[in-house]
Scaffold this motif. Sequence first.
Motif, PDB file in Angstrom:
ATOM      1  N   CYS A 119       0.880  -1.114   0.173  1.00 34.93           N
ATOM      2  CA  CYS A 119      -0.035  -0.099  -0.086  1.00 34.93           C
ATOM      3  C   CYS A 119       0.971   1.041  -0.078  1.00 34.93           C
ATOM      4  O   CYS A 119       0.521   2.357  -0.841  1.00 34.93           O
ATOM      5  N   LEU A 120       1.869   1.102   0.866  1.00 41.99           N
ATOM      6  CA  LEU A 120       2.830   2.459   0.674  1.00 41.99           C
ATOM      7  C   LEU A 120       3.623   2.349  -0.532  1.00 41.99           C
ATOM      8  O   LEU A 120       3.641   3.758  -1.105  1.00 41.99           O
ATOM      9  N   ALA A 121       3.881   1.488  -1.239  1.00 47.39           N
ATOM     10  CA  ALA A 121       4.467   1.602  -2.461  1.00 47.39           C
ATOM     11  C   ALA A 121       3.538   2.051  -3.516  1.00 47.39           C
ATOM     12  O   ALA A 121       4.074   2.882  -4.502  1.00 47.39           O
ATOM     13  N   ILE A 122       2.320   1.648  -3.532  1.00 44.89           N
ATOM     14  CA  ILE A 122       1.443   2.116  -4.564  1.00 44.89           C
ATOM     15  C   ILE A 122       1.066   3.624  -4.231  1.00 44.89           C
ATOM     16  O   ILE A 122       0.938   4.340  -5.010  1.00 44.89           O
ATOM     17  N   ALA A 123       1.056   3.970  -2.939  1.00 46.66           N
ATOM     18  CA  ALA A 123       0.499   5.353  -2.614  1.00 46.66           C
ATOM     19  C   ALA A 123       1.790   6.535  -2.861  1.00 46.66           C
ATOM     20  O   ALA A 123       1.675   7.126  -3.706  1.00 46.66           O
ATOM     21  N   THR A 124       2.996   5.986  -2.616  1.00 49.58           N
ATOM     22  CA  THR A 124       4.083   7.008  -3.022  1.00 49.58           C
ATOM     23  C   THR A 124       4.502   6.764  -4.567  1.00 49.58           C
ATOM     24  O   THR A 124       5.078   8.009  -4.831  1.00 49.58           O
ATOM     25  N   SER A 125       4.154   6.185  -5.207  1.00 48.32           N
ATOM     26  CA  SER A 125       4.087   6.048  -6.828  1.00 48.32           C
ATOM     27  C   SER A 125       2.914   6.614  -7.426  1.00 48.32           C
ATOM     28  O   SER A 125       2.978   6.840  -8.645  1.00 48.32           O
ATOM     29  N   SER A 126       1.772   6.956  -6.838  1.00 44.12           N
ATOM     30  CA  SER A 126       0.540   7.601  -7.404  1.00 44.12           C
ATOM     31  C   SER A 126       0.447   8.985  -7.083  1.00 44.12           C
ATOM     32  O   SER A 126      -0.101   9.599  -7.798  1.00 44.12           O
ATOM     33  N   PRO A 188       0.521   1.549 -10.630  1.00 45.32           N
ATOM     34  CA  PRO A 188       1.147   2.960 -10.574  1.00 45.32           C
ATOM     35  C   PRO A 188       2.079   3.039 -11.761  1.00 45.32           C
ATOM     36  O   PRO A 188       2.703   1.993 -12.255  1.00 45.32           O
ATOM     37  N   PRO A 189       1.856   4.082 -12.865  1.00 46.93           N
ATOM     38  CA  PRO A 189       2.464   4.281 -14.035  1.00 46.93           C
ATOM     39  C   PRO A 189       3.973   4.382 -13.608  1.00 46.93           C
ATOM     40  O   PRO A 189       4.396   5.309 -12.752  1.00 46.93           O
ATOM     41  N   GLY A 190       4.761   3.793 -14.578  1.00 45.13           N
ATOM     42  CA  GLY A 190       6.450   3.949 -14.536  1.00 45.13           C
ATOM     43  C   GLY A 190       6.808   3.377 -13.276  1.00 45.13           C
ATOM     44  O   GLY A 190       8.093   3.772 -12.936  1.00 45.13           O
ATOM     45  N   SER A 191       6.291   2.445 -12.549  1.00 48.71           N
ATOM     46  CA  SER A 191       6.761   2.146 -11.222  1.00 48.71           C
ATOM     47  C   SER A 191       7.464   0.667 -11.592  1.00 48.71           C
ATOM     48  O   SER A 191       7.881   0.088 -10.539  1.00 48.71           O
ATOM     49  N   LYS A 192       7.223  -0.121 -12.764  1.00 49.00           N
ATOM     50  CA  LYS A 192       8.142  -1.229 -12.997  1.00 49.00           C
ATOM     51  C   LYS A 192       9.434  -1.053 -13.272  1.00 49.00           C
ATOM     52  O   LYS A 192       9.725  -0.283 -13.922  1.00 49.00           O
ATOM     53  N   ALA A 193      10.411  -1.863 -12.684  1.00 46.80           N
ATOM     54  CA  ALA A 193      11.783  -1.690 -12.856  1.00 46.80           C
ATOM     55  C   ALA A 193      12.183  -2.569 -14.163  1.00 46.80           C
ATOM     56  O   ALA A 193      11.772  -3.693 -14.354  1.00 46.80           O
ATOM     57  N   SER A 194      13.202  -2.169 -14.913  1.00 49.15           N
ATOM     58  CA  SER A 194      13.657  -3.007 -16.003  1.00 49.15           C
ATOM     59  C   SER A 194      14.571  -4.050 -15.518  1.00 49.15           C
ATOM     60  O   SER A 194      14.983  -4.097 -14.264  1.00 49.15           O
ATOM     61  N   ALA A 328      10.706   7.520   0.776  1.00 47.69           N
ATOM     62  CA  ALA A 328       9.893   7.688  -0.627  1.00 47.69           C
ATOM     63  C   ALA A 328      10.741   9.001  -1.391  1.00 47.69           C
ATOM     64  O   ALA A 328      11.152   8.725  -2.556  1.00 47.69           O
ATOM     65  N   ASN A 329      11.296   9.646  -0.469  1.00 46.23           N
ATOM     66  CA  ASN A 329      12.200  10.987  -1.117  1.00 46.23           C
ATOM     67  C   ASN A 329      13.295  10.579  -1.672  1.00 46.23           C
ATOM     68  O   ASN A 329      14.077  11.369  -2.439  1.00 46.23           O
ATOM     69  N   LYS A 330      13.794   9.691  -0.966  1.00 42.00           N
ATOM     70  CA  LYS A 330      15.372   9.207  -0.998  1.00 42.00           C
ATOM     71  C   LYS A 330      15.326   7.891  -2.334  1.00 42.00           C
ATOM     72  O   LYS A 330      16.469   7.520  -2.845  1.00 42.00           O
ATOM     73  N   THR A 331      14.305   7.724  -3.090  1.00 45.41           N
ATOM     74  CA  THR A 331      14.462   6.691  -3.959  1.00 45.41           C
ATOM     75  C   THR A 331      13.486   7.013  -5.237  1.00 45.41           C
ATOM     76  O   THR A 331      12.601   7.790  -4.977  1.00 45.41           O
ATOM     77  N   GLU A 332      13.516   6.357  -6.266  1.00 43.99           N
ATOM     78  CA  GLU A 332      12.912   6.577  -7.345  1.00 43.99           C
ATOM     79  C   GLU A 332      11.733   5.413  -7.457  1.00 43.99           C
ATOM     80  O   GLU A 332      11.593   4.458  -6.539  1.00 43.99           O
ATOM     81  N   ARG A 333      10.632   5.897  -8.201  1.00 44.10           N
ATOM     82  CA  ARG A 333       9.380   4.942  -8.314  1.00 44.10           C
ATOM     83  C   ARG A 333       9.803   3.391  -8.328  1.00 44.10           C
ATOM     84  O   ARG A 333       9.115   2.536  -7.825  1.00 44.10           O
TER      85      ARG A 333
END
Length: 396
Positions: A119-126, A188-194, A328-333
Amino acid sequence: MKNWKVILAILTANVVFMSASYTMLIPFLPMYLIRELGVPQSDVKMWSGVVFSVTFLIGGIMAPIWGKMADKHGKKPMAIRSGLGLALSYLLGGLVTSPEQMVGVRVLQGFAAGLWSVCLAIATSSVPVGKLGMSLGILQSGLTAGNVIGPLIGGALASAFGMRTSFYLGGAVLFIITLVFWFYIPEPPGSKASKEELEGESATALLKNPPIREALICSGIVQMVILLIQPIISLYVEQLYDGTDNIIFIAGLVFSLVGIASAITAPYWGRFGQNRGFYLSLSLSSVGAGIVMILQSVPDSLTLFAVLNFTVGLFFAGIHPSISAILANKTERTQRGRVFGMLFSAQQFGSMVGPLVGGVIATFLPLHVLFVLGGCVLLAIAAFIYKRHRGEAPVM
């Protein structure tokens, strides 16, 4: 694509029910062991420590793995995985007939855990960056509102229908939450890593980042402090309570006061952190919680202890949202599945150590010593954070 406010509202509702399902059960596990599973009073502290800790051990080991899978395959599938697993484990918890079987159920819960971190990951990415503090405060408020509702419902159900009913209801609620994620929460858009990002940004690499490492350690220690106290609240209330009737309901009511206070103040702490800096909000909330927790060791009346339990919740509300916002502020989506998986892992290991340490101390020393120890640890965290990050500008 849904508006971020709609996503936040749905996530918050899910978090409320997720938290309520958990706290319908957890505060009363020692009594469940005695009354339903036949554990002798002399052994309940040991069994409580084992039953609490085994879930956190398994969850702590698995969380970084689930976090990496969330970044690779998506946050939404991990939410569905966790929701279904928790629903099954709650159902089985109502069917067990021995403490050994309960340990097995708690192992399954450890494998299923991780819904809060997703839930935190989805929220901070949205949500927009400028709304991060407020959004995490609202989510934390939802979590603590569930902490209010859960013990009250659990206590009432136990008094009216028996303690097993809470497990069945919790399982049904988690299944409904899973359906809501399935049909109403978008990835969340753009949240999947390559593949290259996953290989180049391992958990070890993230841990080399000092702010991330500090936040994870602080979160684990705070969770340890919480779980020093949480398993013995019902026993401590029983010591302070003059009567013998409805002790489960009374314990649930006192336990819920922390959640009431936190639900009130969490959004304000989030806004304060957004405007003044999340490190400052972390240090101030830790100081307040530490001082009040030490004072909780003093009362010899249930009323005064209940007032202090409410007061400590006013400050605890600022700790976890501040840590989550810092991460969240120290990491990318594309890193947030892993970093919040690591956060959950740190919290799980803290939750594992807390009941074990608390159980040992409570066996040889009075229960109020745990409040003094927990308060001193929180004051030490506040001093460390303030010294390391004093004057750091807020992220806008």
